[in-house]
Write a protein that holds these residues in place. Sequence first.
Motif, PDB file in Angstrom:
ATOM      1  N   ILE A 181       0.831  -1.201   0.000  1.00 16.78           N
ATOM      2  CA  ILE A 181       0.000   0.000   0.000  1.00 16.78           C
ATOM      3  C   ILE A 181       0.870   1.258   0.000  1.00 16.78           C
ATOM      4  O   ILE A 181       0.616   2.217  -0.741  1.00 16.78           O
ATOM      5  CB  ILE A 181      -0.953  -0.010   1.220  1.00 16.78           C
ATOM      6  CG1 ILE A 181      -2.037  -1.080   1.020  1.00 16.78           C
ATOM      7  CG2 ILE A 181      -1.601   1.368   1.422  1.00 16.78           C
ATOM      8  CD1 ILE A 181      -2.848  -1.369   2.269  1.00 16.78           C
ATOM      9  N   ASN A 182       1.909   1.263   0.830  1.00 15.76           N
ATOM     10  CA  ASN A 182       2.802   2.430   0.869  1.00 15.76           C
ATOM     11  C   ASN A 182       3.481   2.657  -0.476  1.00 15.76           C
ATOM     12  O   ASN A 182       3.677   3.801  -0.909  1.00 15.76           O
ATOM     13  CB  ASN A 182       3.856   2.246   1.961  1.00 15.76           C
ATOM     14  CG  ASN A 182       3.275   2.437   3.354  1.00 15.76           C
ATOM     15  OD1 ASN A 182       2.303   3.161   3.535  1.00 15.76           O
ATOM     16  ND2 ASN A 182       3.869   1.780   4.343  1.00 15.76           N
ATOM     17  N   MET A 183       3.838   1.563  -1.165  1.00 15.16           N
ATOM     18  CA  MET A 183       4.435   1.698  -2.498  1.00 15.16           C
ATOM     19  C   MET A 183       3.429   2.270  -3.488  1.00 15.16           C
ATOM     20  O   MET A 183       3.781   3.066  -4.367  1.00 15.16           O
ATOM     21  CB  MET A 183       4.955   0.343  -2.974  1.00 15.16           C
ATOM     22  CG  MET A 183       6.130  -0.190  -2.160  1.00 15.16           C
ATOM     23  SD  MET A 183       6.614  -1.869  -2.656  1.00 15.16           S
ATOM     24  CE  MET A 183       7.132  -2.546  -1.072  1.00 15.16           C
ATOM     25  N   MET A 184       2.166   1.874  -3.350  1.00 13.32           N
ATOM     26  CA  MET A 184       1.126   2.420  -4.220  1.00 13.32           C
ATOM     27  C   MET A 184       0.936   3.912  -3.973  1.00 13.32           C
ATOM     28  O   MET A 184       0.791   4.700  -4.920  1.00 13.32           O
ATOM     29  CB  MET A 184      -0.198   1.686  -3.978  1.00 13.32           C
ATOM     30  CG  MET A 184      -0.220   0.258  -4.444  1.00 13.32           C
ATOM     31  SD  MET A 184      -1.851  -0.468  -4.105  1.00 13.32           S
ATOM     32  CE  MET A 184      -1.463  -2.196  -4.244  1.00 13.32           C
ATOM     33  N   TYR A 185       0.934   4.310  -2.711  1.00 10.28           N
ATOM     34  CA  TYR A 185       0.809   5.729  -2.392  1.00 10.28           C
ATOM     35  C   TYR A 185       1.946   6.537  -3.020  1.00 10.28           C
ATOM     36  O   TYR A 185       1.734   7.629  -3.545  1.00 10.28           O
ATOM     37  CB  TYR A 185       0.854   5.947  -0.878  1.00 10.28           C
ATOM     38  CG  TYR A 185      -0.363   5.476  -0.104  1.00 10.28           C
ATOM     39  CD1 TYR A 185      -1.626   5.430  -0.674  1.00 10.28           C
ATOM     40  CD2 TYR A 185      -0.228   5.074   1.220  1.00 10.28           C
ATOM     41  CE1 TYR A 185      -2.722   4.997   0.047  1.00 10.28           C
ATOM     42  CE2 TYR A 185      -1.324   4.643   1.964  1.00 10.28           C
ATOM     43  CZ  TYR A 185      -2.570   4.604   1.372  1.00 10.28           C
ATOM     44  OH  TYR A 185      -3.655   4.174   2.103  1.00 10.28           O
ATOM     45  N   LEU A 186       3.164   6.018  -2.939  1.00 10.20           N
ATOM     46  CA  LEU A 186       4.342   6.761  -3.385  1.00 10.20           C
ATOM     47  C   LEU A 186       4.504   6.763  -4.901  1.00 10.20           C
ATOM     48  O   LEU A 186       4.776   7.810  -5.492  1.00 10.20           O
ATOM     49  CB  LEU A 186       5.604   6.175  -2.735  1.00 10.20           C
ATOM     50  CG  LEU A 186       6.931   6.859  -3.078  1.00 10.20           C
ATOM     51  CD1 LEU A 186       6.938   8.292  -2.565  1.00 10.20           C
ATOM     52  CD2 LEU A 186       8.100   6.068  -2.487  1.00 10.20           C
TER      53      LEU A 186
ATOM     54  N   HIS B 297     -10.638   3.134  -2.325  1.00  6.60           N
ATOM     55  CA  HIS B 297     -10.512   2.209  -3.458  1.00  6.60           C
ATOM     56  C   HIS B 297      -9.901   2.891  -4.676  1.00  6.60           C
ATOM     57  O   HIS B 297      -9.334   2.226  -5.559  1.00  6.60           O
ATOM     58  CB  HIS B 297     -11.878   1.609  -3.811  1.00  6.60           C
ATOM     59  CG  HIS B 297     -12.839   2.588  -4.419  1.00  6.60           C
ATOM     60  ND1 HIS B 297     -12.905   2.818  -5.773  1.00  6.60           N
ATOM     61  CD2 HIS B 297     -13.765   3.397  -3.847  1.00  6.60           C
ATOM     62  CE1 HIS B 297     -13.839   3.728  -6.021  1.00  6.60           C
ATOM     63  NE2 HIS B 297     -14.378   4.097  -4.873  1.00  6.60           N
ATOM     64  N   ARG B 298      -9.969   4.228  -4.739  1.00  6.51           N
ATOM     65  CA  ARG B 298      -9.385   4.950  -5.864  1.00  6.51           C
ATOM     66  C   ARG B 298      -7.858   4.816  -5.901  1.00  6.51           C
ATOM     67  O   ARG B 298      -7.236   5.004  -6.946  1.00  6.51           O
ATOM     68  CB  ARG B 298      -9.770   6.425  -5.809  1.00  6.51           C
ATOM     69  CG  ARG B 298     -11.272   6.674  -5.992  1.00  6.51           C
ATOM     70  CD  ARG B 298     -11.644   8.121  -5.708  1.00  6.51           C
ATOM     71  NE  ARG B 298     -13.084   8.343  -5.787  1.00  6.51           N
ATOM     72  CZ  ARG B 298     -13.943   8.094  -4.797  1.00  6.51           C
ATOM     73  NH1 ARG B 298     -13.480   7.577  -3.657  1.00  6.51           N
ATOM     74  NH2 ARG B 298     -15.225   8.326  -4.926  1.00  6.51           N
ATOM     75  N   PHE B 299      -7.258   4.516  -4.760  1.00  7.66           N
ATOM     76  CA  PHE B 299      -5.809   4.325  -4.709  1.00  7.66           C
ATOM     77  C   PHE B 299      -5.391   2.927  -5.177  1.00  7.66           C
ATOM     78  O   PHE B 299      -4.210   2.687  -5.425  1.00  7.66           O
ATOM     79  CB  PHE B 299      -5.290   4.536  -3.276  1.00  7.66           C
ATOM     80  CG  PHE B 299      -5.339   5.961  -2.803  1.00  7.66           C
ATOM     81  CD1 PHE B 299      -4.238   6.795  -2.962  1.00  7.66           C
ATOM     82  CD2 PHE B 299      -6.473   6.477  -2.189  1.00  7.66           C
ATOM     83  CE1 PHE B 299      -4.276   8.110  -2.516  1.00  7.66           C
ATOM     84  CE2 PHE B 299      -6.520   7.785  -1.749  1.00  7.66           C
ATOM     85  CZ  PHE B 299      -5.412   8.614  -1.914  1.00  7.66           C
TER      86      PHE B 299
END
Length: 291
Positions: free
Chosen positions: A223-228, A262-264
């Motif tokens: 999840i953190n990788m997706m945010y970044l 869910h948009r992330f």
Amino acid sequence: MKTYLCIDIGGTTIKSGIFDDDGYIIERFSLVNTDNSDKKRNIVTSLMTIINQAKINYTLSGICISTAGVVDPNTGEVIYAGYTIPNYTNTPLKALVETNFQLPCEVENDVNCACLGEYWKGSLRDVENGICLTVGTGIGGSLLRDGEIEHGIGFTAGEVGYLLIDGQKYQDIASTTYLINTVNHHKQTKLNGKEIFELAKNGDVICVNGIKKMIDNLSIGLINMMYLLNPEVIVLGGGIMAQKECLEPLINDSIAKNIEDHRFFKTKILFAELENDAGMIGALYNFKKRH
């Protein structure tokens, strides 16, 4: 037909084989066990033996090396190796091979090679921006940006195993090692990963909970990788990911439960296709790109 010797150097073993120009294996050589604290069995000595033996039957167009450790891909030097591979930091693999054998050689980090292999022949085909993770004893990572490996200023980009989550290294709470240690601590046994999954399939509560906890920890990092980076794809490799049928729904459910919205969650979570040959195939792709 051009032939290449492709070599995948791990902490205690070396895989190798002869590949053709299209990335198909012609001959697979026996696994070589190494001990880098022993002069007779160290990585460089073993590497030289493998190359000498390959040259007996093949006219080689190049030596393609994938290796554990932080690698400067321009000089082909291992610029850092952790405590698991003593005496390996500052080993100039490319220079050693080219000087001794008068053959072109290229060297790249093993997870970067796995990523390149998946980009050429596997789950990252037609993907320009992605992440490749290998989950095993630790967690290795590689970043693919615009179809190229992102190395970073010190060639350490993608070293996600050292990411801190609640004060602990990511690989200490989300690797296969973590799963095995957790389950064996609670059961007072010495199970391996395969045995843990077999017991979990039969309803063993401790094994089921151990897998779930590992996956929840793994998913926090994803999840953190997706945010970044918001990558198109994250590819998961390593021996444990052979348990795709069990792990895929757990990972997707855990991400969906913990992500901000869910948009992330537009990133596809895929599993590596090339398995144990990914490093060698990626090493060949890296060689071809540089020549």
